[in-house]
Design a protein around this motif. Structure first.
Motif, PDB file in Angstrom:
ATOM      1  N   UNK A 107       0.744  -1.279   0.053  1.00 32.13           N
ATOM      2  CA  UNK A 107       0.047   0.028   0.026  1.00 32.13           C
ATOM      3  C   UNK A 107       0.830   1.244  -0.104  1.00 32.13           C
ATOM      4  N   UNK A 108       0.333   2.225  -0.668  1.00 32.21           N
ATOM      5  CA  UNK A 108       1.193   3.661  -0.915  1.00 32.21           C
ATOM      6  C   UNK A 108       0.581   4.366   0.250  1.00 32.21           C
ATOM      7  N   UNK A 109       1.485   5.273   0.960  1.00 32.95           N
ATOM      8  CA  UNK A 109       1.054   6.111   1.978  1.00 32.95           C
ATOM      9  C   UNK A 109       0.498   5.483   2.905  1.00 32.95           C
ATOM     10  N   UNK A 110       0.503   4.409   3.368  1.00 35.73           N
ATOM     11  CA  UNK A 110       0.251   3.729   4.650  1.00 35.73           C
ATOM     12  C   UNK A 110       1.029   3.750   5.703  1.00 35.73           C
ATOM     13  N   UNK A 111       0.813   4.964   6.515  1.00 41.58           N
ATOM     14  CA  UNK A 111       1.809   5.183   7.479  1.00 41.58           C
ATOM     15  C   UNK A 111       0.898   6.320   8.325  1.00 41.58           C
ATOM     16  N   UNK A 112       1.601   6.972   9.305  1.00 39.73           N
ATOM     17  CA  UNK A 112       1.262   7.904  10.139  1.00 39.73           C
ATOM     18  C   UNK A 112       2.216   9.175   9.446  1.00 39.73           C
ATOM     19  N   UNK A 113       1.599  10.635   9.959  1.00 37.71           N
ATOM     20  CA  UNK A 113       2.418  11.559   9.708  1.00 37.71           C
ATOM     21  C   UNK A 113       2.317  12.367  11.068  1.00 37.71           C
ATOM     22  N   UNK A 114       3.488  12.003  11.776  1.00 39.30           N
ATOM     23  CA  UNK A 114       3.521  12.572  13.244  1.00 39.30           C
ATOM     24  C   UNK A 114       3.079  14.318  13.494  1.00 39.30           C
ATOM     25  N   UNK A 115       3.519  14.966  12.611  1.00 40.46           N
ATOM     26  CA  UNK A 115       3.219  16.445  12.766  1.00 40.46           C
ATOM     27  C   UNK A 115       2.098  16.912  11.569  1.00 40.46           C
ATOM     28  N   UNK A 116       1.255  15.892  11.759  1.00 41.40           N
ATOM     29  CA  UNK A 116      -0.126  16.315  10.807  1.00 41.40           C
ATOM     30  C   UNK A 116      -0.793  17.596  11.133  1.00 41.40           C
ATOM     31  N   UNK A 117      -1.130  18.437  10.358  1.00 39.82           N
ATOM     32  CA  UNK A 117      -1.683  19.414  10.248  1.00 39.82           C
ATOM     33  C   UNK A 117      -3.460  19.206  10.666  1.00 39.82           C
TER      34      UNK A 117
END
Length: 66
Positions: free
Chosen positions: A21-31
């Motif tokens: 899967x593409x982009x299957x992750x968290x973004x810790x500093x998500x806005x």
């Protein structure tokens, strides 16, 4: 392209995406974040966005789910 070949190609794309899967992750500093749950099928989804200013340009997007 016939219906059968398109259907087979679509199935191959789905299988490949399931394996990698593409982009299957968290973004810790998500806005921005959003979470959704479908009780009918049990799907659970969490979406993350990293938005740059000015102009509110999406810099990164990802998701987690099951």
């Amino acid at each position: 392209m016939t219906y059968d070949s398109r259907s087979e190609l679509y199935q191959q794309v789905i299988i490949e995406h399931n394996k990698n899967p593409k982009n299957f992750r968290t973004i810790p500093a998500a806005t921005h974040e959003a979470e959704g749950y479908n009780p009918l099928c049990g799907d659970h989804l969490h979406i993350y966005l990293q938005v740059k200013e000015p102009g509110d340009v999406i810099d990164d997007v990802s998701f987690e789910g099951d």
